[in-house]
Enzyme design. Sequence first.
Site, PDB file in Angstrom:
ATOM      1  N   LYS A 161      -8.040  -6.201  -6.712  1.00  7.19           N
ATOM      2  CA  LYS A 161      -7.995  -6.077  -5.247  1.00  7.19           C
ATOM      3  C   LYS A 161      -8.494  -4.688  -4.902  1.00  7.19           C
ATOM      4  O   LYS A 161      -8.072  -3.707  -5.518  1.00  7.19           O
ATOM      5  CB  LYS A 161      -6.561  -6.302  -4.778  1.00  7.19           C
ATOM      6  CG  LYS A 161      -6.148  -5.600  -3.491  1.00  7.19           C
ATOM      7  CD  LYS A 161      -4.773  -6.094  -3.041  1.00  7.19           C
ATOM      8  CE  LYS A 161      -3.986  -5.003  -2.336  1.00  7.19           C
ATOM      9  NZ  LYS A 161      -2.627  -5.466  -1.955  1.00  7.19           N
ATOM     10  N   LYS A 163      -9.164  -1.875  -1.704  1.00  6.56           N
ATOM     11  CA  LYS A 163      -8.876  -1.537  -0.323  1.00  6.56           C
ATOM     12  C   LYS A 163     -10.208  -1.362   0.407  1.00  6.56           C
ATOM     13  O   LYS A 163     -11.142  -0.771  -0.144  1.00  6.56           O
ATOM     14  CB  LYS A 163      -8.084  -0.227  -0.264  1.00  6.56           C
ATOM     15  CG  LYS A 163      -6.715  -0.318  -0.919  1.00  6.56           C
ATOM     16  CD  LYS A 163      -5.778  -1.179  -0.099  1.00  6.56           C
ATOM     17  CE  LYS A 163      -4.353  -1.085  -0.612  1.00  6.56           C
ATOM     18  NZ  LYS A 163      -3.428  -1.870   0.208  1.00  6.56           N
ATOM     19  N   ASP A 188      -8.173  -5.856   0.657  1.00  2.83           N
ATOM     20  CA  ASP A 188      -7.016  -5.608   1.531  1.00  2.83           C
ATOM     21  C   ASP A 188      -7.427  -4.563   2.563  1.00  2.83           C
ATOM     22  O   ASP A 188      -7.802  -3.441   2.202  1.00  2.83           O
ATOM     23  CB  ASP A 188      -5.833  -5.100   0.686  1.00  2.83           C
ATOM     24  CG  ASP A 188      -4.546  -4.928   1.499  1.00  2.83           C
ATOM     25  OD1 ASP A 188      -4.580  -5.129   2.735  1.00  2.83           O
ATOM     26  OD2 ASP A 188      -3.513  -4.578   0.897  1.00  2.83           O
ATOM     27  N   GLU A 213      -6.841  -9.811   2.612  1.00  6.07           N
ATOM     28  CA  GLU A 213      -5.452  -9.484   2.948  1.00  6.07           C
ATOM     29  C   GLU A 213      -5.401  -8.655   4.224  1.00  6.07           C
ATOM     30  O   GLU A 213      -6.104  -7.649   4.360  1.00  6.07           O
ATOM     31  CB  GLU A 213      -4.822  -8.716   1.771  1.00  6.07           C
ATOM     32  CG  GLU A 213      -3.340  -8.406   1.951  1.00  6.07           C
ATOM     33  CD  GLU A 213      -2.746  -7.712   0.707  1.00  6.07           C
ATOM     34  OE1 GLU A 213      -3.367  -7.772  -0.372  1.00  6.07           O
ATOM     35  OE2 GLU A 213      -1.673  -7.107   0.840  1.00  6.07           O
ATOM     36  N   LYS A 262       6.905  -8.828  -0.128  1.00  2.88           N
ATOM     37  CA  LYS A 262       7.434  -7.560  -0.636  1.00  2.88           C
ATOM     38  C   LYS A 262       8.907  -7.509  -0.270  1.00  2.88           C
ATOM     39  O   LYS A 262       9.266  -7.703   0.898  1.00  2.88           O
ATOM     40  CB  LYS A 262       6.712  -6.371   0.021  1.00  2.88           C
ATOM     41  CG  LYS A 262       5.256  -6.224  -0.403  1.00  2.88           C
ATOM     42  CD  LYS A 262       4.562  -5.087   0.331  1.00  2.88           C
ATOM     43  CE  LYS A 262       3.118  -4.956  -0.130  1.00  2.88           C
ATOM     44  NZ  LYS A 262       2.340  -4.051   0.749  1.00  2.88           N
ATOM     45  N   GLY A 290       3.022  -4.754  -3.899  1.00  2.00           N
ATOM     46  CA  GLY A 290       3.595  -3.517  -4.424  1.00  2.00           C
ATOM     47  C   GLY A 290       3.499  -2.420  -3.387  1.00  2.00           C
ATOM     48  O   GLY A 290       2.723  -2.511  -2.439  1.00  2.00           O
TER      49      GLY A 290
HETATM   50  O1  OSB Z   1      -1.015  -3.120   1.440  1.00  2.00           O
HETATM   51  O2  OSB Z   1      -0.359  -3.825  -0.440  1.00  2.00           O
HETATM   52  C1  OSB Z   1      -0.508  -2.895   0.352  1.00  2.00           C
HETATM   53  C2  OSB Z   1       0.424   0.432  -1.305  1.00  2.00           C
HETATM   54  C3  OSB Z   1       1.055   1.074  -0.272  1.00  2.00           C
HETATM   55  C4  OSB Z   1       1.140   0.444   0.944  1.00  2.00           C
HETATM   56  C5  OSB Z   1       0.597  -0.828   1.126  1.00  2.00           C
HETATM   57  C6  OSB Z   1      -0.029  -1.489   0.079  1.00  2.00           C
HETATM   58  C7  OSB Z   1      -0.148  -0.819  -1.144  1.00  2.00           C
HETATM   59  C8  OSB Z   1      -0.842  -1.384  -2.293  1.00  2.00           C
HETATM   60  C9  OSB Z   1      -0.450  -0.852  -3.653  1.00  2.00           C
HETATM   61  O3  OSB Z   1      -1.745  -2.184  -2.209  1.00  2.00           O
HETATM   62  C10 OSB Z   1       0.105  -1.899  -4.536  1.00  2.00           C
HETATM   63  C11 OSB Z   1       0.772  -1.303  -5.749  1.00  2.00           C
HETATM   64  O4  OSB Z   1       1.928  -0.859  -5.677  1.00  2.00           O
HETATM   65  O5  OSB Z   1       0.114  -1.266  -6.788  1.00  2.00           O
HETATM   66 MG    MG Z   2      -1.436  -5.163   1.582  1.00  2.00          MG
END
Ligand code: OSB
Ligand code: MG
Length: 368
Positions: A161, A163, A188, A213, A262, A290
């Site tokens: 995934k 960002k 995401d 996402e 979550k 996460g």
């Molecule tokens: O949008 O999933 C999210 C981390 C901080 C805040 C939001 C998100 C995230 C991650 C990290 O995508 C996921 C991880 O802990 O590896």
């Molecule tokens: Mg997310």
Amino acid sequence: MKVQKITLREIRMPLVTPFETSFGRLTNRRMLIVQVESDGVSGWGESVAGEGPFYAPETVETAWLILRDFLWPILKGRDFANAAEVWQALEPVRGHNMAKGAIESAMWDAEARQKNLPLWKLLGGVHREITCGVSIGIKPTVEELISTVERELAAGYQRIKIKIKPGNDIAPVERLRQQFPQIRLMVDANSAYRLQDWPHLKRLEAYYLMMIEQPLGWDDIFSHAELQRKLDTPICLDECIHTEEHARAAIELGACRIINIKLGRVGGYVPARKIHDFCKSRQIPVWCGGMLESGIGRAHNIALSTLENFSLPGDVTASRRYWAEDIIAPEVLVSANGTIHVPDGPGIGYEPRIDRIEAITARKEVLS
Ligand code: OSB
Ligand code: MG
């Protein structure tokens, strides 16, 4: 179960590498760890609230205040038959799910330890091994992104995934697809787009993503329904889903085809399980998100991921990806096939390293 005392600790941990999303860049994580003392046994939980209200409205400070001034007074002196009763008791407090999730999950850990059971069993989990994907932050260059993805694939992770944000979306996805035509790939956006950006998001469909996402507003289920009608790629909601009611609205409106669950965002295991069960009844797959957790939150994510309908790889990964030294023993390890073997020890199945935790504690408050 009575709770004799709770200890709030704020710990600080530097990330191995900075993590950048559409809402900011993080190099140091501050997190609130809750230790509950119930009938002589400690249970541990983690609030996933960040330093600022940029992913969700809560912060470390608000979670601390709500735990101390509103949640603890509800729990104090009360006798619960089991941890599953805790969430209902906290209902008078509206919202503040990350504060609730920290204490609720700690109570589940305590109950499992009292019964000498692994938490996953107490929850009714079925998976003995969970499948792992990685979440990769926005990188300064596409070359850096490619080499990061190469490394994660070599480590065995089953899904990538990345960002994205406006101006940093189509180009990296296109390059990744050229380089890795076969991988399971998703993006995401953390709410970085508006509905009128839909023709731009539509261009992502050329790269056969598993899902997109949370492209739109953090509390805008309705616009996601409009967007999903225009896209063939499934939308997965993260920020929009804080309650079972949100999950029902999103699914019935057609705002998503997948949900990321979550624990902290929904307020604990009881609401997480309700959302899981509802999604299952509607054939909506879920996966565990996460929040750059320490080992304690990570261990809870592993337990949650054992529930049956967690059928897609989650963002639950090895401790080493984020921390030089984790606060649990053993640390979380990922196999060469990109899986985590679910531990069989009591509670979360990992031991909090109290000396290590104390060493990085910036603030502590004992409530009894
Ligand atoms: O949008 O999933 C999210 C981390 C901080 C805040 C939001 C998100 C995230 C991650 C990290 O995508 C996921 C991880 O802990 O590896
Ligand atoms: Mg997310």
